[in-house]
Every structure is written in C-alpha cells, then in structure tokens.
Design a protein around this motif. Structure first.
Motif: not given
Length: 217
Positions: A58-82
């Motif tokens: 959100k703060a840096h639209p000039e950069i492309n970000y990739i979040g890498i996570e092994l735990q399904t239950n953690a990354i689903i929380a990121i997906l919900e935000k996205q």
C-alpha cells in the motif's frame, strides 16, 4: 504462534488464483506478468499473517511485492486482506522458502525481507535458520547483483548469529539498528510480532546487507 484452522481455507485459495499460488514454478522467470506493470520485485520469506507485506504494498505502489508463506492458515489471513484491498502490486505464494530457486529465476528479485523468523535456538537446528549460509545462497541466486537483504527480529541471539552469518558469507553490512524503535529510522512498517514485542518494551533489531557475489559452498 499457533493459528486456528480456518474452514474452507484451501477452497478459498483455489478460488483466487489471480492473487495466490500454491505452486509458482510455472511463473519462474515470468513474475512480472503476474502484476499490473513491471516494477522492482521485493519478496518477504515467511510473511505470517501479512501485516508487513500488505502495508508495504500500500505504501509503495512503485514496487511489486510477493509474500511467501508455508502455513496455509497464515497465508489465508493475507489473502483475506488482499481480497479486501485488491492491491495490483501484491502476489502470494504458498511454498517453502527453502525452495525459492524452484519458483524464481536467477536475478529475478530486487530485495529480500526476513521479518521475525523462527530463531531455532538449538545448535543442532542451525541449518533451519533463515540466515544460515545455504539460505543466503538461495536468496543470492534469485536476486539481482548487489541486491539487498533486510532483516528484523526481537531475538538478540538470532540477530548476533545473523550478523556473523552474512559477514562470513561475504555480504556488505549496509546498516545496523540495535534498537530500531528508538532510532531515527523513518518509514518502518511493523509486523504483528513487532507490534506485540515492542508493545512489551522489547528491543527490535534490524540490519540491511548487500550481496557481493561471493560463492560459498
């Protein structure tokens, strides 16, 4: 931190392939095509529930970000935000950070973030620390020449180990913060863990280091 199982998590992930992948090997060398426009790529290895990577995007639209996570239950929380934010410069990858060369081509990444990684304090578990030299080699392989590694932790032992590890590997220490939140550093975006630990008055350590192309076996 143990996360409760989320009913339907796998189904939710499969329903949003435009935001998240559980096997990014087909995009190796082509990650820019996943984004709205070609920009520097920054990855976070071990994104947890995603506060850092989402707020950075959100703060840096000039950069492309990739979040890498092994735990399904953690990354689903990121997906919900996205799913709520719909950030065009954020992608998620549900894979093991030890296998990054399976998912990224040589020189595809501009910067690597490690935030509050598991310290694995026992010596017999040293190889699991994300700043162990085999991990550093992996990051360097997928990173552009002179790319940077940014690392934050509340664990003094892991921080001292990481300083020694990146130095031994041949990286250049760009800057070190022994108490980030009392420093003049600007633009810090906190993770969930960082908010928790700093709220208890615990010190936060940070370092920035540059890869120099040294080959270590």
């Amino acid at each position: 931190m143990r996360l409760r199982n989320k009913p339907g998590a796998k189904e939710t992930i499969l329903a949003h392939p435009h935001y998240i992948l559980d096997d990014g090997s087909q995009w190796k060398g082509k990650w820019q095509e996943r984004f709205e426009k070609a920009q520097p790529i920054h990855i976070e290895v071990g994104s947890g529930k995603g506060q850092f990577i989402v707020e950075m995007a959100k703060a840096h639209p000039e950069i492309n970000y990739i979040g890498i996570e092994l735990q399904t239950n953690a990354i689903i929380a990121i997906l919900e935000k996205q799913m709520e934010e719909k950030l065009p410069n954020l992608q998620l990858l549900l894979v093991n950070g030890a296998d990054l060369t399976d998912y990224f081509a040589d020189g595809e990444v501009d910067l690597v973030y490690l935030n509050f990684s598991d310290p694995w304090p026992k010596t017999k578990h040293e190889k699991r620390r994300l700043t162990f030299h085999t991990f550093l080699k992996t990051y360097e392989t997928i990173a552009k020449p002179k790319a940077e590694l940014h690392f934050k932790t509340d664990n003094q032992g892991l921080f001292e180990y990481s300083l020694a590890s990146v130095t031994w590997y041949g990286m250049t220490i760009k800057q070190v913060w022994l108490d980030l939140h009392t420093s003049d550093y600007e633009g810090n975006i906190m993770t969930e863990y960082e908010e928790k630990f700093s709220g208890r008055g615990e010190r936060i350590y940070r370092l920035e280091a540059i890869f120099n192309g040294k080959d270590v076996e």
